[in-house]
Enzyme design. Structure first.
Site, PDB file in Angstrom:
ATOM      1  N   LYS A  89       0.868  -1.187   0.000  1.00  0.00           N
ATOM      2  CA  LYS A  89       0.000   0.000   0.000  1.00  0.00           C
ATOM      3  C   LYS A  89       0.897   1.227   0.000  1.00  0.00           C
ATOM      4  O   LYS A  89       1.834   1.309   0.789  1.00  0.00           O
ATOM      5  CB  LYS A  89      -0.872  -0.012   1.271  1.00  0.00           C
ATOM      6  CG  LYS A  89      -1.908   1.068   1.307  1.00  0.00           C
ATOM      7  CD  LYS A  89      -3.208   0.643   0.656  1.00  0.00           C
ATOM      8  CE  LYS A  89      -4.092   1.807   0.297  1.00  0.00           C
ATOM      9  NZ  LYS A  89      -3.798   2.473  -0.994  1.00  0.00           N
ATOM     10  N   GLN A 110       7.373   3.942   3.714  1.00  0.00           N
ATOM     11  CA  GLN A 110       5.982   3.487   3.769  1.00  0.00           C
ATOM     12  C   GLN A 110       5.830   2.204   4.603  1.00  0.00           C
ATOM     13  O   GLN A 110       4.821   2.005   5.272  1.00  0.00           O
ATOM     14  CB  GLN A 110       5.485   3.242   2.336  1.00  0.00           C
ATOM     15  CG  GLN A 110       3.985   3.176   2.200  1.00  0.00           C
ATOM     16  CD  GLN A 110       3.333   4.549   2.109  1.00  0.00           C
ATOM     17  OE1 GLN A 110       3.813   5.419   1.412  1.00  0.00           O
ATOM     18  NE2 GLN A 110       2.238   4.730   2.808  1.00  0.00           N
ATOM     19  N   LYS A 113       5.697   3.367   8.230  1.00  0.00           N
ATOM     20  CA  LYS A 113       4.501   4.182   8.440  1.00  0.00           C
ATOM     21  C   LYS A 113       3.265   3.278   8.526  1.00  0.00           C
ATOM     22  O   LYS A 113       2.455   3.389   9.441  1.00  0.00           O
ATOM     23  CB  LYS A 113       4.356   5.153   7.270  1.00  0.00           C
ATOM     24  CG  LYS A 113       3.167   6.076   7.353  1.00  0.00           C
ATOM     25  CD  LYS A 113       2.907   6.791   6.046  1.00  0.00           C
ATOM     26  CE  LYS A 113       4.137   7.520   5.559  1.00  0.00           C
ATOM     27  NZ  LYS A 113       3.817   8.435   4.431  1.00  0.00           N
ATOM     28  N   LYS A 125       5.324   1.753  -3.248  1.00  0.00           N
ATOM     29  CA  LYS A 125       5.229   3.110  -3.797  1.00  0.00           C
ATOM     30  C   LYS A 125       5.466   3.039  -5.292  1.00  0.00           C
ATOM     31  O   LYS A 125       6.092   2.082  -5.772  1.00  0.00           O
ATOM     32  CB  LYS A 125       6.304   4.001  -3.152  1.00  0.00           C
ATOM     33  CG  LYS A 125       6.044   5.474  -3.267  1.00  0.00           C
ATOM     34  CD  LYS A 125       5.065   5.993  -2.236  1.00  0.00           C
ATOM     35  CE  LYS A 125       4.654   7.417  -2.520  1.00  0.00           C
ATOM     36  NZ  LYS A 125       3.829   7.982  -1.444  1.00  0.00           N
ATOM     37  N   GLY A 164      -2.943   8.019  -4.307  1.00  0.00           N
ATOM     38  CA  GLY A 164      -2.354   9.231  -4.885  1.00  0.00           C
ATOM     39  C   GLY A 164      -1.131   9.696  -4.121  1.00  0.00           C
ATOM     40  O   GLY A 164      -0.795   9.178  -3.058  1.00  0.00           O
ATOM     41  N   ASP A 165      -0.444  10.650  -4.680  1.00  0.00           N
ATOM     42  CA  ASP A 165       0.683  11.342  -4.024  1.00  0.00           C
ATOM     43  C   ASP A 165       0.879  12.627  -4.836  1.00  0.00           C
ATOM     44  O   ASP A 165      -0.069  13.069  -5.514  1.00  0.00           O
ATOM     45  CB  ASP A 165       1.941  10.448  -4.032  1.00  0.00           C
ATOM     46  CG  ASP A 165       3.074  10.993  -3.155  1.00  0.00           C
ATOM     47  OD1 ASP A 165       3.001  10.840  -1.929  1.00  0.00           O
ATOM     48  OD2 ASP A 165       4.025  11.599  -3.680  1.00  0.00           O
ATOM     49  N   THR A 208      -4.634  13.267   5.221  1.00  0.00           N
ATOM     50  CA  THR A 208      -3.212  13.447   5.555  1.00  0.00           C
ATOM     51  C   THR A 208      -3.000  14.775   6.281  1.00  0.00           C
ATOM     52  O   THR A 208      -2.324  14.832   7.314  1.00  0.00           O
ATOM     53  CB  THR A 208      -2.353  13.363   4.280  1.00  0.00           C
ATOM     54  OG1 THR A 208      -2.704  12.175   3.585  1.00  0.00           O
ATOM     55  CG2 THR A 208      -0.878  13.337   4.614  1.00  0.00           C
ATOM     56  N   ASN A 239      -2.631  18.976  -1.834  1.00  0.00           N
ATOM     57  CA  ASN A 239      -3.624  18.263  -1.046  1.00  0.00           C
ATOM     58  C   ASN A 239      -3.307  18.304   0.454  1.00  0.00           C
ATOM     59  O   ASN A 239      -4.159  18.648   1.277  1.00  0.00           O
ATOM     60  CB  ASN A 239      -3.718  16.812  -1.551  1.00  0.00           C
ATOM     61  CG  ASN A 239      -4.588  15.957  -0.682  1.00  0.00           C
ATOM     62  OD1 ASN A 239      -4.094  15.227   0.165  1.00  0.00           O
ATOM     63  ND2 ASN A 239      -5.897  16.063  -0.846  1.00  0.00           N
ATOM     64  N   SER A 382      -6.898   5.466   3.685  1.00  0.00           N
ATOM     65  CA  SER A 382      -6.957   4.617   2.486  1.00  0.00           C
ATOM     66  C   SER A 382      -7.365   3.200   2.874  1.00  0.00           C
ATOM     67  O   SER A 382      -8.140   2.542   2.179  1.00  0.00           O
ATOM     68  CB  SER A 382      -5.581   4.541   1.816  1.00  0.00           C
ATOM     69  OG  SER A 382      -5.392   5.636   0.962  1.00  0.00           O
TER      70      SER A 382
HETATM   71  P1  NDP Z   1       0.309  17.723  -4.285  1.00  0.00           P
HETATM   72  O1  NDP Z   1       0.808  17.419  -5.636  1.00  0.00           O
HETATM   73  O2  NDP Z   1      -1.147  17.859  -4.064  1.00  0.00           O
HETATM   74  O3  NDP Z   1       0.995  19.056  -3.733  1.00  0.00           O
HETATM   75  C1  NDP Z   1       2.379  19.190  -3.622  1.00  0.00           C
HETATM   76  C2  NDP Z   1       2.683  20.631  -3.259  1.00  0.00           C
HETATM   77  O4  NDP Z   1       4.070  20.758  -3.013  1.00  0.00           O
HETATM   78  C3  NDP Z   1       2.365  21.589  -4.402  1.00  0.00           C
HETATM   79  O5  NDP Z   1       2.012  22.825  -3.865  1.00  0.00           O
HETATM   80  C4  NDP Z   1       3.695  21.694  -5.152  1.00  0.00           C
HETATM   81  O6  NDP Z   1       3.854  22.888  -5.861  1.00  0.00           O
HETATM   82  C5  NDP Z   1       4.665  21.630  -3.995  1.00  0.00           C
HETATM   83  N1  NDP Z   1       5.926  21.041  -4.452  1.00  0.00           N
HETATM   84  C6  NDP Z   1       6.117  19.857  -5.047  1.00  0.00           C
HETATM   85  N2  NDP Z   1       7.402  19.659  -5.344  1.00  0.00           N
HETATM   86  C7  NDP Z   1       8.026  20.761  -4.933  1.00  0.00           C
HETATM   87  C8  NDP Z   1       9.377  21.179  -4.954  1.00  0.00           C
HETATM   88  N3  NDP Z   1      10.342  20.408  -5.465  1.00  0.00           N
HETATM   89  N4  NDP Z   1       9.675  22.362  -4.405  1.00  0.00           N
HETATM   90  C9  NDP Z   1       8.692  23.134  -3.865  1.00  0.00           C
HETATM   91  N5  NDP Z   1       7.395  22.805  -3.826  1.00  0.00           N
HETATM   92  C10 NDP Z   1       7.086  21.635  -4.347  1.00  0.00           C
HETATM   93  O7  NDP Z   1       0.942  16.594  -3.334  1.00  0.00           O
HETATM   94  P2  NDP Z   1       0.481  16.164  -1.880  1.00  0.00           P
HETATM   95  O8  NDP Z   1      -0.011  17.346  -1.133  1.00  0.00           O
HETATM   96  O9  NDP Z   1      -0.374  14.975  -2.011  1.00  0.00           O
HETATM   97  O10 NDP Z   1       1.862  15.653  -1.244  1.00  0.00           O
HETATM   98  C11 NDP Z   1       2.741  16.530  -0.535  1.00  0.00           C
HETATM   99  C12 NDP Z   1       3.697  15.698   0.317  1.00  0.00           C
HETATM  100  O11 NDP Z   1       2.952  14.893   1.238  1.00  0.00           O
HETATM  101  C13 NDP Z   1       4.588  14.713  -0.449  1.00  0.00           C
HETATM  102  O12 NDP Z   1       5.819  14.587   0.226  1.00  0.00           O
HETATM  103  C14 NDP Z   1       3.820  13.401  -0.335  1.00  0.00           C
HETATM  104  O13 NDP Z   1       4.662  12.277  -0.501  1.00  0.00           O
HETATM  105  C15 NDP Z   1       3.326  13.525   1.114  1.00  0.00           C
HETATM  106  N6  NDP Z   1       2.191  12.684   1.448  1.00  0.00           N
HETATM  107  C16 NDP Z   1       1.016  12.782   0.753  1.00  0.00           C
HETATM  108  C17 NDP Z   1      -0.049  11.991   1.113  1.00  0.00           C
HETATM  109  C18 NDP Z   1      -1.380  12.146   0.471  1.00  0.00           C
HETATM  110  O14 NDP Z   1      -2.347  11.559   0.992  1.00  0.00           O
HETATM  111  N7  NDP Z   1      -1.536  12.918  -0.600  1.00  0.00           N
HETATM  112  C19 NDP Z   1       0.074  10.968   2.181  1.00  0.00           C
HETATM  113  C20 NDP Z   1       1.307  11.028   2.906  1.00  0.00           C
HETATM  114  C21 NDP Z   1       2.333  11.843   2.520  1.00  0.00           C
HETATM  115  P3  NDP Z   1       3.140  23.111  -7.306  1.00  0.00           P
HETATM  116  O15 NDP Z   1       1.710  23.440  -6.985  1.00  0.00           O
HETATM  117  O16 NDP Z   1       3.893  24.244  -7.926  1.00  0.00           O
HETATM  118  O17 NDP Z   1       3.296  21.821  -8.041  1.00  0.00           O
END
Ligand code: NDP
Length: 450
Positions: A89, A110, A113, A125, A164-165, A208, A239, A382
């Site tokens: 997962k 993961q 976690k 992943k 998703g991620d 999250t 997200n 999830s």
């Molecule tokens: P999203 O794609 O929804 O959002 C990512 C955000 O981070 C966007 O605002 C993006 O900017 C910014 N971003 C991405 N890469 C960079 C970078 N290199 N430098 C600066 N800003 C950056 O992803 P999520 O919110 O889903 O995920 C965010 C983090 O949380 C990740 O590390 C993910 O692995 C972790 N996570 C997510 C989960 C989930 O349920 N979604 C669960 C557990 C962990 P821009 O808008 O310009 O692309």
């Protein structure tokens, strides 16, 4: 050389040039020293050597046709890391920076976690080095269909259930699910993060971010405080960041910053969350336009960031919620946060703080919630989606939110109690790593050499 360091050295020679993966492995293994010293069984069963090697790594070509009729080719990945506790997962990430090292670090994290949640889920992943930015809806659909045309043969509701991620939300999950159904003829819970119209779970979208805030509140409660009235720096505007900000407001705190890959917004009176949702969830715009509505806010473009870190951490605040990406909080950022009075860091993203930054937080004895504990609410919900799909039920928002809250509390208590058991009260990194490891490792021993 001891058991841990010889395993890391071996890994570096057998899997060269995977920096992020080594970083995650070192962070976990170094905190396992106290448990490995006291118990021969893990060494005798070669648990560490087995844990750092994925059960299976799938790499594949993803060819697709863009709107101009050109053929594009991306690299696709699914790393099925460890199934000792249940089906693999973990999310799928679509971002140009994706490579084998990044997917392996995410898959490795993961495992622990998922173990910490106490739920029956293994670790995996996946993703692709595909950049969704600027692509039309039709291009996104064709890419997702091509990606699933290979992935479908490796996944299933009791074998591997991706979510998703970064770059993969409800839209992408929808296109991939449609293709899976077309190829297999089966309508089953093979992906999570689905739309509420056809099998998704309430609260999954929020889980999250909400979970990272619940976790922060449990950390503060244990120190006799709460989030009420706290000023919070948040990074990211996706997200996780959006729903962390929503929950902060609900708990009486004020998020004063957020960021995206192009810049940072700081808004002294509090981030306008409706505007961020509109910019990011609807128009998929960048944050530089925030100032058009709020001229009193500050916008700092990435080119103007401090040389040793990120603008988003350079404001005074009580708490920090890194919710963007890996290594987005450096030693320089950690120093700035501590000088600015920060008392709490709760990681919504995966491995957002560098090793040196984490060491500073632990040395300063502030409340530090590592990602594998603080952001586990997403994967936990999830699993609740899988449970609802399997039993053909739909729980209410309140029911799922209550379960999420309870799971985050259990994770906090488990990590906190384990840290105390191993002589480092309050060190939740140590507690989370050991507690997650113990559950997976003991299951692996009971299942024999596989
Ligand atoms: P999203 O794609 O929804 O959002 C990512 C955000 O981070 C966007 O605002 C993006 O900017 C910014 N971003 C991405 N890469 C960079 C970078 N290199 N430098 C600066 N800003 C950056 O992803 P999520 O919110 O889903 O995920 C965010 C983090 O949380 C990740 O590390 C993910 O692995 C972790 N996570 C997510 C989960 C989930 O349920 N979604 C669960 C557990 C962990 P821009 O808008 O310009 O692309």
């Amino acid at each position: 050389m001891n058991y841990i360091h010889s395993t890391i050295a071996q890994l570096k020679s057998s899997s060269p040039a995977q920096c992020e993966f080594y970083q995650a492995v070192e962070e976990v293994l170094e905190s396992l020293e106290p448990i490995l010293e006291n118990s021969e069984k893990y060494k005798k069963n070669a648990i560490i050597q087995r844990l750092v090697e994925p059960e299976r790594q799938i790499m594949f070509r993803v060819p697709w046709v863009d709107d101009e009729g050109n053929i594009q080719v991306n690299k696709g990945y699914r790393i099925e890391f460890n199934s000792a506790l249940g089906p693999y997962k973990g999310g799928l990430r679509f971002h140009p920076s994706v490579n084998a090292s990044i997917i392996k670090f995410l898959g490795f994290e993961q495992i622990f976690k998922n173990a910490l949640t106490g739920l029956p889920i293994g670790g995996g992943k996946g993703g692709a080095n595909f950049d969704p930015k600027g692509r039309s809806d039709a291009e996104i659909m064709r890419f997702c269909q091509s990606f699933m045309s290979e992935l479908y043969r490796h996944i299933g509701p009791t074998t591997d259930v991706p979510a998703g991620d970064i770059g993969v939300g409800a839209r992408e999950i929808g296109y991939m699910f449609g293709q899976y159904k077309r190829l297999t003829g089966r309508y089953e819970g093979v992906l999570t993060g689905k739309s509420l119209l056809w099998g998704g779970s309430l609260v999954r979208k929020e889980a999250t971010g909400y979970g990272a805030v619940y976790f922060a509140d449990y950390m503060l409660q244990a120190r006799g405080g709460s989030l009420q009235g706290k000023r919070c720096l948040v990074s990211g505007a996706g997200n996780v960041a959006i729903y962390a900000m929503e929950k902060l407001y609900q708990m009486g705190a004020t998020p004063v910053s957020c960021s995206d890959s192009r810049g940072t917004v700081y808004h002294e009176s509090g981030i306008d969350l409706d505007l961020i949702k509109c910019l990011k969830e609807q128009s998929r715009d960048c944050l530089s336009t925030y100032k058009q509505t709020h001229p009193d806010a500050i916008y700092i473009a990435v080119n103007d960031y401090p040389k040793d870190g990120h603008a988003v951490w350079r404001f005074n605040a009580d708490a920090a919620f890194p919710c963007a990406t890996q290594n987005e909080l450096t030693q320089g950022d950690a120093n700035a946060l501590l000088t600015g009075g920060c008392l709490l860091v709760s990681e919504g993203a995966n491995m957002p703080s560098t090793k040196e930054a984490i060491e500073s937080f632990i040395a300063a004895k502030i409340a530090y919630g590592p990602g594998k504990a603080a952001n586990a609410g997403g994967v936990a919900t999830s699993q609740l989606e899988m449970a609802q799909n399997a039993s053909m039920q739909s729980w209410t928002f309140e029911e799922v939110d209550e379960k999420l809250k309870q799971i985050m509390k259990n994770i906090f208590v488990t990590a906190n109690d384990t840290a105390t058991e191993f002589g480092e009260p309050g060190n939740l990194l140590l507690g989370a790593n050991i507690a997650g490891f113990r559950r997976v490792a003991d299951a692996m021993i009971e299942q024999g050499v596989v």
